[in-house]
Write an enzyme that holds these catalytic residues in place. Structure first.
Site, PDB file in Angstrom:
ATOM      1  N   SER A   1      76.405  51.570  23.292  1.00 23.42           N
ATOM      2  CA  SER A   1      75.746  50.530  24.178  1.00 23.42           C
ATOM      3  C   SER A   1      74.294  50.000  24.047  1.00 23.42           C
ATOM      4  O   SER A   1      73.738  49.339  24.822  1.00 23.42           O
ATOM      5  CB  SER A   1      75.842  50.790  25.610  1.00 23.42           C
ATOM      6  OG  SER A   1      76.995  51.237  26.111  1.00 23.42           O
TER       7      SER A   1
ATOM      8  N   ASN B   1      80.341  47.783  14.356  1.00 24.03           N
ATOM      9  CA  ASN B   1      81.626  48.181  14.145  1.00 24.03           C
ATOM     10  C   ASN B   1      82.507  47.211  14.934  1.00 24.03           C
ATOM     11  O   ASN B   1      82.489  47.224  16.115  1.00 24.03           O
ATOM     12  CB  ASN B   1      81.284  49.763  14.451  1.00 24.03           C
ATOM     13  CG  ASN B   1      82.805  50.373  14.834  1.00 24.03           C
ATOM     14  OD1 ASN B   1      83.944  49.735  13.966  1.00 24.03           O
ATOM     15  ND2 ASN B   1      82.940  51.699  15.439  1.00 24.03           N
ATOM     16  N   TRP B   2      83.287  46.669  14.189  1.00 26.58           N
ATOM     17  CA  TRP B   2      84.206  45.825  14.760  1.00 26.58           C
ATOM     18  C   TRP B   2      85.189  46.320  15.691  1.00 26.58           C
ATOM     19  O   TRP B   2      86.015  45.942  16.418  1.00 26.58           O
ATOM     20  CB  TRP B   2      84.802  44.584  13.853  1.00 26.58           C
ATOM     21  CG  TRP B   2      83.800  43.642  13.469  1.00 26.58           C
ATOM     22  CD1 TRP B   2      82.372  43.650  13.707  1.00 26.58           C
ATOM     23  CD2 TRP B   2      84.094  42.570  12.646  1.00 26.58           C
ATOM     24  NE1 TRP B   2      81.810  42.331  13.029  1.00 26.58           N
ATOM     25  CE2 TRP B   2      82.751  41.832  12.496  1.00 26.58           C
ATOM     26  CE3 TRP B   2      85.115  41.870  11.946  1.00 26.58           C
ATOM     27  CZ2 TRP B   2      82.830  40.835  11.670  1.00 26.58           C
ATOM     28  CZ3 TRP B   2      84.822  40.816  11.215  1.00 26.58           C
ATOM     29  CH2 TRP B   2      83.667  40.220  11.010  1.00 26.58           C
ATOM     30  N   LYS B   3      85.646  47.446  15.218  1.00 24.03           N
ATOM     31  CA  LYS B   3      86.702  48.290  15.756  1.00 24.03           C
ATOM     32  C   LYS B   3      88.116  47.586  15.533  1.00 24.03           C
ATOM     33  O   LYS B   3      88.348  46.731  14.475  1.00 24.03           O
ATOM     34  CB  LYS B   3      86.556  48.872  17.070  1.00 24.03           C
ATOM     35  CG  LYS B   3      85.095  49.351  17.308  1.00 24.03           C
ATOM     36  CD  LYS B   3      85.066  50.200  18.862  1.00 24.03           C
ATOM     37  CE  LYS B   3      83.636  50.467  18.849  1.00 24.03           C
ATOM     38  NZ  LYS B   3      83.466  51.428  20.037  1.00 24.03           N
TER      39      LYS B   3
ATOM     40  N   GLU C   1      85.793  57.851  18.370  1.00 30.48           N
ATOM     41  CA  GLU C   1      87.129  57.415  18.282  1.00 30.48           C
ATOM     42  C   GLU C   1      88.109  57.983  17.602  1.00 30.48           C
ATOM     43  O   GLU C   1      89.345  58.352  17.841  1.00 30.48           O
ATOM     44  CB  GLU C   1      87.259  55.977  18.461  1.00 30.48           C
ATOM     45  CG  GLU C   1      86.572  55.594  19.846  1.00 30.48           C
ATOM     46  CD  GLU C   1      86.055  54.100  19.689  1.00 30.48           C
ATOM     47  OE1 GLU C   1      86.183  53.415  18.742  1.00 30.48           O
ATOM     48  OE2 GLU C   1      85.036  53.620  20.419  1.00 30.48           O
TER      49      GLU C   1
ATOM     50  N   GLY D   1      80.521  52.134  24.383  1.00 34.08           N
ATOM     51  CA  GLY D   1      81.442  51.294  25.207  1.00 34.08           C
ATOM     52  C   GLY D   1      81.426  51.527  26.841  1.00 34.08           C
ATOM     53  O   GLY D   1      82.053  50.757  27.482  1.00 34.08           O
TER      54      GLY D   1
ATOM     55  N   GLY E   1      78.760  48.675  18.542  1.00 38.57           N
ATOM     56  CA  GLY E   1      80.332  48.036  18.591  1.00 38.57           C
ATOM     57  C   GLY E   1      80.271  46.784  19.318  1.00 38.57           C
ATOM     58  O   GLY E   1      80.400  45.651  18.772  1.00 38.57           O
ATOM     59  N   GLY E   2      80.525  46.870  20.621  1.00 36.16           N
ATOM     60  CA  GLY E   2      80.934  45.542  21.514  1.00 36.16           C
ATOM     61  C   GLY E   2      79.833  44.301  21.009  1.00 36.16           C
ATOM     62  O   GLY E   2      80.646  43.216  20.866  1.00 36.16           O
TER      63      GLY E   2
ATOM     64  N   HIS F   1      83.622  58.626  13.311  1.00 37.76           N
ATOM     65  CA  HIS F   1      83.286  57.929  14.516  1.00 37.76           C
ATOM     66  C   HIS F   1      84.129  58.758  15.925  1.00 37.76           C
ATOM     67  O   HIS F   1      85.169  59.394  15.466  1.00 37.76           O
ATOM     68  CB  HIS F   1      83.981  56.639  14.498  1.00 37.76           C
ATOM     69  CG  HIS F   1      83.528  55.773  15.721  1.00 37.76           C
ATOM     70  ND1 HIS F   1      84.095  55.781  16.860  1.00 37.76           N
ATOM     71  CD2 HIS F   1      82.318  54.840  15.926  1.00 37.76           C
ATOM     72  CE1 HIS F   1      83.468  55.130  17.826  1.00 37.76           C
ATOM     73  NE2 HIS F   1      82.456  54.404  17.180  1.00 37.76           N
TER      74      HIS F   1
ATOM     75  N   GLU G   1      75.586  58.887  17.925  1.00 36.21           N
ATOM     76  CA  GLU G   1      75.952  58.276  18.853  1.00 36.21           C
ATOM     77  C   GLU G   1      76.557  59.060  20.033  1.00 36.21           C
ATOM     78  O   GLU G   1      77.974  59.731  19.824  1.00 36.21           O
ATOM     79  CB  GLU G   1      77.424  57.468  18.299  1.00 36.21           C
ATOM     80  CG  GLU G   1      77.190  56.449  17.410  1.00 36.21           C
ATOM     81  CD  GLU G   1      78.184  55.385  17.154  1.00 36.21           C
ATOM     82  OE1 GLU G   1      77.848  54.309  17.296  1.00 36.21           O
ATOM     83  OE2 GLU G   1      79.301  55.738  16.862  1.00 36.21           O
TER      84      GLU G   1
HETATM   85  C1  PEP Z   1      80.604  52.381  18.693  1.00 40.67           C
HETATM   86  O1  PEP Z   1      81.597  52.370  18.770  1.00 40.67           O
HETATM   87  O2  PEP Z   1      80.034  52.666  17.234  1.00 40.67           O
HETATM   88  C2  PEP Z   1      79.635  51.737  19.371  1.00 40.67           C
HETATM   89  C3  PEP Z   1      78.202  51.971  19.455  1.00 40.67           C
HETATM   90  O3  PEP Z   1      80.177  51.059  20.626  1.00 40.67           O
HETATM   91  P1  PEP Z   1      79.247  50.034  21.643  1.00 40.67           P
HETATM   92  O4  PEP Z   1      78.055  49.635  20.978  1.00 40.67           O
HETATM   93  O5  PEP Z   1      80.338  49.228  22.032  1.00 40.67           O
HETATM   94  O6  PEP Z   1      78.693  51.104  22.738  1.00 40.67           O
END
Ligand code: PEP
Length: 251
Positions: free
Chosen positions: A214, A9-11, A98, A174, A235-236, A96, A168
């Site tokens: 994470s 997920n590049w956001k 967010e 994050g 994500g990251g 998600h 999640e």
């Molecule tokens: C996400 O936003 O779906 C996610 C899991 O982010 P991160 O891996 O950065 O915690």
């Protein structure tokens, strides 16, 4: 049997050019070393069409990160599921945390989005998960159960089988904090039991349930080793080809 999946997920990161570069890097890396799981990348809307032309979607599926809760019309700034589909993308991340927190998407809106995504031939990657206060109050089981019930349990078994779930915990997204492998397994097993009670064990056993929060190359293997953790939503660590490949290599 269900698929193991690593989805990125590049956001709201990467210009179009940077995104296409990353997609090319992943394409080359996966061509050189075939993955033992399904790989998906969730890009911003404006990247979808170019990224779909850049990658072989047998190797890398392409996802939008959201879609509208309407089919078409006067909804300035929105992107319909049909438009997403027309780019060549096959998946859409929905619910998600967010989107839930910053754009006030509730289970009723998400239910509509799920229906429209399925109607337009998109596979939803549907996110659920509790915030820290809910976890600390031991309410995480009831929170994820109601998220699933309210947004998904109206689906027929045949439609439900098209869904990918992503658990999640919001406190892990994050933040660098990860659910322990035992915490992840405990709630993934609970989620699968909840699905089995509604749709039967056979359907529940076919649903991929991803962990997100994470996840990185150093912890992916022990998270994915759990019997009810079928991969990750990343994500990251999906923003750098090496890190993402490191997570894919956990399978
Ligand atoms: C996400 O936003 O779906 C996610 C899991 O982010 P991160 O891996 O950065 O915690």
């Amino acid at each position: 049997m269900r698929q193991n999946i690593v989805a990125g997920n590049w956001k709201m990161n990467k210009t179009l050019q940077e995104g296409v570069e990353l997609a090319k890097e992943l394409q080359n890396a996966l061509q050189a070393k075939a993955p033992n799981c399904r790989v998906i990348i969730g890009t911003p809307f404006i990247h979808l069409s170019e990224v779909c032309k850049t990658v072989d979607q047998e190797l890398i599926g392409v996802a939008a990160q959201n879609c509208a809760d309407h089919e078409s019309g006067a909804y300035t700034g929105e992107v319909s599921p049909e438009m997403v589909k027309s780019t060549g993308a096959s998946y859409v991340i929905l619910g998600h945390s967010e989107r839930r927190a910053y754009y006030h998407e509730d289970n009723a809106i998400l239910k509509t989005k799920v229906d429209l995504a399925l109607k337009n031939g998109l596979t939803p990657i549907f996110c659920i998960g509790e915030v820290l206060e809910e976890r600390e109050a031991n309410k995480h089981f009831e929170v994820v159960k109601s998220q699933i019930e309210e947004a998904l349990f109206h689906l027929s078994a045949d439609d439900f089988k098209k869904i990918i779930l992503a658990y999640e915990p919001v406190w892990a997204i994050g933040t660098g904090k990860t659910a322990s492998p035992d915490q992840a397994q405990e709630i993934h097993a609970f989620i699968r039991k909840t699905l089995a009670e509604k749709y039967g064990q056979n359907v529940a056993d076919e649903i991929s349930i991803l962990y997100g929060g994470s996840c990185k190359p150093s912890n992916a293997k022990e998270l994915f080793a759990n019997p009810d953790v079928d991969g990750g939503l990343i994500g990251g660590a999906s923003l750098k080809a090496d890190d993402f490949m490191g997570i894919i290599a956990a399978f």
